[in-house]
Design a protein around this motif. Structure first.
Motif, PDB file in Angstrom:
ATOM      1  N   TRP A   1       8.255 -26.236 -18.166  1.00  0.00           N
ATOM      2  CA  TRP A   1       7.173 -25.239 -17.988  1.00  0.00           C
ATOM      3  C   TRP A   1       5.856 -25.930 -17.666  1.00  0.00           C
ATOM      4  O   TRP A   1       5.096 -25.441 -16.824  1.00  0.00           O
ATOM      5  CB  TRP A   1       7.030 -24.368 -19.235  1.00  0.00           C
ATOM      6  CG  TRP A   1       8.050 -23.282 -19.301  1.00  0.00           C
ATOM      7  CD1 TRP A   1       9.058 -23.145 -20.198  1.00  0.00           C
ATOM      8  CD2 TRP A   1       8.160 -22.160 -18.415  1.00  0.00           C
ATOM      9  NE1 TRP A   1       9.794 -22.014 -19.916  1.00  0.00           N
ATOM     10  CE2 TRP A   1       9.260 -21.378 -18.829  1.00  0.00           C
ATOM     11  CE3 TRP A   1       7.436 -21.728 -17.299  1.00  0.00           C
ATOM     12  CZ2 TRP A   1       9.649 -20.211 -18.185  1.00  0.00           C
ATOM     13  CZ3 TRP A   1       7.828 -20.556 -16.646  1.00  0.00           C
ATOM     14  CH2 TRP A   1       8.915 -19.820 -17.086  1.00  0.00           C
ATOM     15  N   ILE A   2       5.591 -27.063 -18.311  1.00  0.00           N
ATOM     16  CA  ILE A   2       4.349 -27.806 -18.026  1.00  0.00           C
ATOM     17  C   ILE A   2       4.342 -28.278 -16.574  1.00  0.00           C
ATOM     18  O   ILE A   2       3.329 -28.175 -15.871  1.00  0.00           O
ATOM     19  CB  ILE A   2       4.175 -28.980 -19.016  1.00  0.00           C
ATOM     20  CG1 ILE A   2       3.887 -28.429 -20.410  1.00  0.00           C
ATOM     21  CG2 ILE A   2       3.070 -29.919 -18.550  1.00  0.00           C
ATOM     22  CD1 ILE A   2       3.929 -29.466 -21.517  1.00  0.00           C
ATOM     23  N   SER A   3       5.497 -28.776 -16.105  1.00  0.00           N
ATOM     24  CA  SER A   3       5.552 -29.273 -14.720  1.00  0.00           C
ATOM     25  C   SER A   3       5.350 -28.143 -13.719  1.00  0.00           C
ATOM     26  O   SER A   3       4.763 -28.357 -12.663  1.00  0.00           O
ATOM     27  CB  SER A   3       6.864 -30.023 -14.463  1.00  0.00           C
ATOM     28  OG  SER A   3       7.941 -29.133 -14.390  1.00  0.00           O
TER      29      SER A   3
ATOM     30  N   LYS B   1       3.494 -25.498 -14.284  1.00  0.00           N
ATOM     31  CA  LYS B   1       2.060 -25.178 -14.391  1.00  0.00           C
ATOM     32  C   LYS B   1       1.231 -26.210 -13.604  1.00  0.00           C
ATOM     33  O   LYS B   1       0.305 -25.840 -12.910  1.00  0.00           O
ATOM     34  CB  LYS B   1       1.654 -25.185 -15.887  1.00  0.00           C
ATOM     35  CG  LYS B   1       0.270 -24.770 -16.143  1.00  0.00           C
ATOM     36  CD  LYS B   1       0.102 -23.296 -15.982  1.00  0.00           C
ATOM     37  CE  LYS B   1      -1.271 -22.884 -16.487  1.00  0.00           C
ATOM     38  NZ  LYS B   1      -1.637 -21.560 -16.058  1.00  0.00           N
ATOM     39  N   VAL B   2       1.605 -27.475 -13.688  1.00  0.00           N
ATOM     40  CA  VAL B   2       0.886 -28.535 -12.973  1.00  0.00           C
ATOM     41  C   VAL B   2       1.155 -28.470 -11.480  1.00  0.00           C
ATOM     42  O   VAL B   2       0.278 -28.687 -10.658  1.00  0.00           O
ATOM     43  CB  VAL B   2       1.278 -29.918 -13.546  1.00  0.00           C
ATOM     44  CG1 VAL B   2       0.739 -31.047 -12.693  1.00  0.00           C
ATOM     45  CG2 VAL B   2       0.797 -30.058 -14.983  1.00  0.00           C
ATOM     46  N   HIS B   3       2.385 -28.127 -11.123  1.00  0.00           N
ATOM     47  CA  HIS B   3       2.820 -28.095  -9.724  1.00  0.00           C
ATOM     48  C   HIS B   3       2.115 -26.964  -9.035  1.00  0.00           C
ATOM     49  O   HIS B   3       1.540 -26.957  -8.054  1.00  0.00           O
ATOM     50  CB  HIS B   3       4.333 -27.906  -9.675  1.00  0.00           C
ATOM     51  CG  HIS B   3       4.917 -27.955  -8.291  1.00  0.00           C
ATOM     52  ND1 HIS B   3       4.593 -28.906  -7.376  1.00  0.00           N
ATOM     53  CD2 HIS B   3       5.812 -27.146  -7.668  1.00  0.00           C
ATOM     54  CE1 HIS B   3       5.259 -28.697  -6.258  1.00  0.00           C
ATOM     55  NE2 HIS B   3       6.004 -27.634  -6.415  1.00  0.00           N
TER      56      HIS B   3
END
Length: 113
Positions: A107-109, A111-113
């Motif tokens: 989920w973090i990736s 959001k960053v992507h």
């Protein structure tokens, strides 16, 4: 005359019913087989996604990203049900902690992507 008291079972609270349902779902063999199948399918997709015939086609990349998001949503729902079912005891299992870590990082990736 003697008096006898019969203890009546306490009605389950709403959370207890939800927790019990989550336990039934996550411990069901069919659910575990389904999640295992999704893990394998997701792994195959990651492998296939490294080939140029996928990476070089924007439509296929988008399709893979959509499938990846659906996998992530299903894994998140499964973890959420497990957390509701077991509470903090969920993290006593190493595989559960690993799953939680992988899904959180995913989920973090996004959001960053």
């Amino acid at each position: 005359s003697s008096t006898t008291t019969t203890s009546q079972p306490q009605p389950l609270g709403q959370f207890d019913r939800i927790r019990d349902t989550c336990i039934e779902v996550v411990e069901d063999d069919r659910m575990q087989i389904f999640i295992l199948f999704l893990i394998m399918a997701n792994s195959v997709m990651y492998g296939v996604g490294t080939y140029s015939f996928i990476k070089d086609d924007p439509n296929k990349v988008m399709l893979f990203e959509i499938f990846d998001l659906w996998f992530l949503i299903i894994f998140t729902l499964e973890i959420s049900m497990s957390l509701l079912a077991y509470g903090k005891n969920y993290f006593r299992n190493g595989w559960s902690s690993f799953d939680f870590f992988i899904v959180t990082i995913s989920w973090i990736s996004i959001k960053v992507h």
